[in-house]
Scaffold this active site. Structure first.
Site, PDB file in Angstrom:
ATOM      1  N   SER A   1      27.739  26.602  39.300  1.00 17.90           N
ATOM      2  CA  SER A   1      28.533  27.649  40.013  1.00 17.90           C
ATOM      3  C   SER A   1      27.925  29.023  39.379  1.00 17.90           C
ATOM      4  O   SER A   1      27.427  30.028  40.562  1.00 17.90           O
ATOM      5  CB  SER A   1      29.947  27.627  39.946  1.00 17.90           C
ATOM      6  OG  SER A   1      30.683  28.567  40.594  1.00 17.90           O
TER       7      SER A   1
ATOM      8  N   ALA B   1      33.799  29.736  45.114  1.00 18.36           N
ATOM      9  CA  ALA B   1      34.579  30.214  44.039  1.00 18.36           C
ATOM     10  C   ALA B   1      34.209  30.120  42.602  1.00 18.36           C
ATOM     11  O   ALA B   1      33.524  28.852  42.869  1.00 18.36           O
ATOM     12  CB  ALA B   1      36.124  29.700  44.007  1.00 18.36           C
ATOM     13  N   GLU B   2      34.358  30.642  41.518  1.00 20.19           N
ATOM     14  CA  GLU B   2      33.486  30.371  40.515  1.00 20.19           C
ATOM     15  C   GLU B   2      33.688  29.479  39.712  1.00 20.19           C
ATOM     16  O   GLU B   2      32.916  28.596  38.972  1.00 20.19           O
ATOM     17  CB  GLU B   2      33.858  31.642  39.425  1.00 20.19           C
ATOM     18  CG  GLU B   2      33.741  33.081  39.820  1.00 20.19           C
ATOM     19  CD  GLU B   2      34.881  33.680  40.357  1.00 20.19           C
ATOM     20  OE1 GLU B   2      35.181  33.335  41.619  1.00 20.19           O
ATOM     21  OE2 GLU B   2      35.016  34.675  39.873  1.00 20.19           O
ATOM     22  N   ASN B   3      35.012  28.540  40.030  1.00 21.34           N
ATOM     23  CA  ASN B   3      35.187  27.614  39.217  1.00 21.34           C
ATOM     24  C   ASN B   3      34.495  26.151  39.725  1.00 21.34           C
ATOM     25  O   ASN B   3      34.690  25.109  39.131  1.00 21.34           O
ATOM     26  CB  ASN B   3      36.767  27.226  38.980  1.00 21.34           C
ATOM     27  CG  ASN B   3      37.372  27.216  40.815  1.00 21.34           C
ATOM     28  OD1 ASN B   3      37.042  27.808  41.370  1.00 21.34           O
ATOM     29  ND2 ASN B   3      38.187  26.115  40.649  1.00 21.34           N
TER      30      ASN B   3
END
Lengths: 269, 243, 243, 269
Positions: free
Chosen positions: A93, A51-53
């Site tokens: 990320s 996930a991007e975070n």
């Protein structure tokens, strides 16, 4: 033309997409239908979710609203800690995403063109939208699969007093001094209007603001599975939902579909 | 670089942020990693004409994004509700539905705020570049989209890339779990997000932490932000109910 | 991306590196963080016409740089002594004295090797860029020096900057302390250095580790290289006398 | 002109430089004399040492050749673990350096010009050199102090068979097919020859390959302390070693020194 059979549920769309995720792949799932795919991964297939975070290797989530705010996914939900996870910051990320290290991403869409162009971040009449990680994911992921409903609801005619953006696009500066102005329905929606209640999302050319050009590999909807050929060579109808045929899918599609001899019916077991 | 970086109150920590400042706000969006107490202090400080730099912004209050159940979420929308900010540079300022209108979208609709929407990877890389002495870089993200408007386009390896510039700020408000006496910061989980990069990219970096430990109290292998970047540290009250 | 990344021997791990390959070698220079067993296996593999990418290169053997006393240092010079490499891109290939001549300098003097000397910060940033999807970037380092030769120069904020390009490789040999079943790598101390960036920048990434642990055996807060980047892992024999 | 008094030792140069390092500063020390500065930091001054290989906050070292190879400094020595240290990789280390977050660096030099240009990475007759972190440090650190001997030994005339580089500079390609060629002594060294045995290192213009332009703030040598004025406004002699005066320092300097009324003698207690 009335629907020849029921359309698939969001769960069924996710179930069909989940089969496209190869064992061992690193996968980023967008919000909405894409996020549901994790529930339908076939037995024996192990995926690594990114996930991007800044999280890799998460799995199960806590029930909604429970969990630890320090362990979040990009949809704002809280996954449980699971073995083999890795945390990193947003720089890393997006180095991972932009650098092409994610195998597959599943995203939603507002429009997909016959060349595989994707528009999924702004409805033009709103004048403002959220890009988030979508452009980086769509531009740089090895395989981009779109999971969506095949058509959108046609918008009700807008009352003259309705708010509308100034169309400045990405840098959305404040509304003009005269205040918000009413817009007529967006020309796209007229062009791609299929019935009084439906607008096509698979179109010849996107006229919504693009997320990325020629990025989509496959589209899975509530009535069909469509491959996007590379280099703008068009769309191939691979599967139809049970009870649907090429003609009924084409009727809800504003781009020409190529129909091969081997057209199949989607299996959803 | 002050040796004693500890500041007693959140109010004192933000007291010199002037009208018109550009302020980075760390985290990702959601409670984890958000410098919520610093944000509230900045709001109460009453400063005006702020430009904010954030990521997911103004969404939590409406949707609960990234907040545990049962709490009233606080997000960057507070600066637009209060009229203190008139610009935000971020990646995700509005909900998926035109009917769920955030304070930021509302301010934009009413002509009170400018909203610069930047792809998330470009946003964080621009912030990193500002801290890392990179003036500008070429990314493929955004080519052929409205993001390309006004950008230099250049082909590398047959692909279009956009030239994107470093994005610095006057102040950065960041959030970490622990700090030591040198200003080293330790983050946990996904609460890293935009914090480490923002901590390199502003003239003055102010860190909100749950705990401060003496020199030697942090594992040198676990430092997310080396102390060289940090100017001020404020510690939360033990038992602060805000996540 | 193979699910089972464990390879039994160092020889097997490098067996498919072909003549003419570009190979990154991790670490900083010195024993810590250097994939020494992989290097020796690559030398014994006998491949030719290699281009190497490293940092401090060929110095330890002469000066003991970064090696504990009492050991015969091994460095990237082995590939020039053996005639397997004919080019190296690095920041520090020669000693401070013209009378202390490394294998790399010797090969260069004899016309057997090309040596590209890159400022260390530019070198690591170019490697990072290759892994991070950044095609090129502008750095002030090297402006007005021989490094600027052939480079595009551009002014940002009144300062000259050079355009520097991403530097990828075919293979990267990296060294970590521990790996888990997913290929996540954990580094210790200054043995990070060039390893994490190189692990993102090559088509095939081969990691030499002291120990492999099962899934869950590494602290998720301490992963220096997430497993997504790692293709192969080879474990050293317990009690290997080489640092 | 014979030396009017002994020149200072390397330790004394380091001792004088150490006084320039302000309490609380983050400092990167180059190899050689610069590294010695750490031994002479005045009581009450706390510094944070950074080294290019990814370490901040180290202090004491193990005896030569002892220690843990996983905790190294950029000179290849092994510092002890000390409280408040931080480890990071080379990407972060040079982000810190390039981004201007280091307060002071002390470096050695081959030549410094009257404009503060620095040359410290390659002797032209050798044809190959090591840049390491020097260019990033010199270009981007807030304050660059040079610690060096005031002059260099004049090179012996090179025998005709001696090896010499091809002068290709940074990309040092293999010697020309005809093999190495003998070079006459480098013209610089002739121009800056002070006596039969000494060559000036402080010069009007560097003709050694530069490390960075206009980067040096101060030069501390075995006979003088010299400020480099900003914007190319020249060199100011601030202090001379005990027994040396402006004239005797100028005689070993190939660039014009400005001599202010307040010229002092270096104190080294």
């Amino acid at each position: 033309m009335p629907d020849p059979a029921p359309r698939l549920t969001r769960q069924d769309i996710a179930r069909r997409v989940a089969r496209e995720l190869p064992d061992g792949a690193t996968v980023n799932l967008g919000i909405g239908i894409p996020a549901l795919c994790a529930n339908f991964v076939p037995h024996g297939v192990e995926l690594r979710y990114q996930a991007e975070n800044g999280i890799l290797g998460f799995g199960e989530h806590y029930p909604d609203g429970e969990g630890d705010p320090d362990v979040m996914d990009a949809g704002g939900k809280f996954p449980k800690r699971s073995p083999g996870m890795a945390f990193f910051d947003s720089v890393e990320s997006f180095a991972m995403i932009r650098g092409g290290h994610i195998d597959v991403t599943v995203l939603g869409a507002l429009q997909v063109s016959r060349h595989g162009d994707l528009a999924n971040w702004m409805i033009p009449t709103r004048g403002i939208g959220s890009i988030g990680g979508a452009m980086d994911l769509a531009t740089n992921t090895r395989r981009v699969i779109i999971a969506m409903e095949h058509t959108a609801k046609a918008p009700a005619p807008r009352p003259p007093s309705s708010i509308a953006g100034n169309g400045l696009g990405v840098s959305s500066r404040p509304g003009s001094p005269g205040g918000p102005e009413a817009l007529t329905p967006h020309p796209t929606q007229e062009k791609n209007l299929l019935t009084n209640s439906e607008v096509a999302k698979i179109v010849e050319e996107c006229d919504y603001p693009l997320t990325a050009r020629r990025c989509v590999s496959m589209i899975v909807t509530d009535i069909a599975v469509i491959d996007v050929l590379p280099e703008g060579r068009g769309l191939v109808l691979r599967e139809t939902a049970p009870g649907w045929d090429a003609k009924s899918v084409q009727a809800l599609t504003a781009a020409q579909l190529q129909v091969p001899a081997g057209l199949k019916t989607m299996t959803l077991k | 670089m002050p040796k004693n970086k500890l500041v007693r109150t959140f109010r004192d920590a933000v007291a010199d942020i002037p009208d018109g400042a550009t302020v980075m706000i760390g985290g990702f969006g959601g409670a984890g990693g958000q410098p919520t107490r610093l944000m509230l202090a900045l709001r109460d400080h009453g400063v005006k004409n702020l430009t904010l730099i954030g990521n997911v912004a103004g969404i939590s209050k409406l949707t609960g994004y990234g907040w545990p159940k049962g709490l009233d979420p606080i997000d960057q929308g507070i600066f637009f509700a209060s009229g203190q900010a008139n610009r935000i540079i971020c990646s995700f300022p509005v909900t998926g539905s035109p009917n769920l209108v955030s304070e930021i979208e509302k301010a934009w609709r009413e002509g009170r705020a400018e909203v610069d929407i930047v792809p998330q990877g470009t946003l964080i890389e621009r912030i990193r570049a500002a801290g890392a002495g990179i003036a500008a870089f070429y990314t493929p993200t955004g080519a052929g989209t409205p993001v390309a408007k006004g950008r230099e386009v250049r082909i590398f390896n047959g692909r279009e890339h956009l030239l994107e510039y470093a994005l610095p700020a006057d102040f950065a408000l960041v959030r970490a779990k622990m700090a030591d006496a040198h200003g080293n910061l330790m983050y946990v989980g996904t609460s890293r997000a935009f914090n480490p990069a923002m901590a390199t990219a502003a003239k003055v970096v102010i860190a909100e932490v749950d705990e401060v430990v003496p020199s030697g109290g942090l594992d040198p292998e676990r430092i997310g932000t080396p102390g060289v970047y940090v100017d001020r540290i404020v510690v939360r009250d033990p038992g602060d109910p805000l996540p």
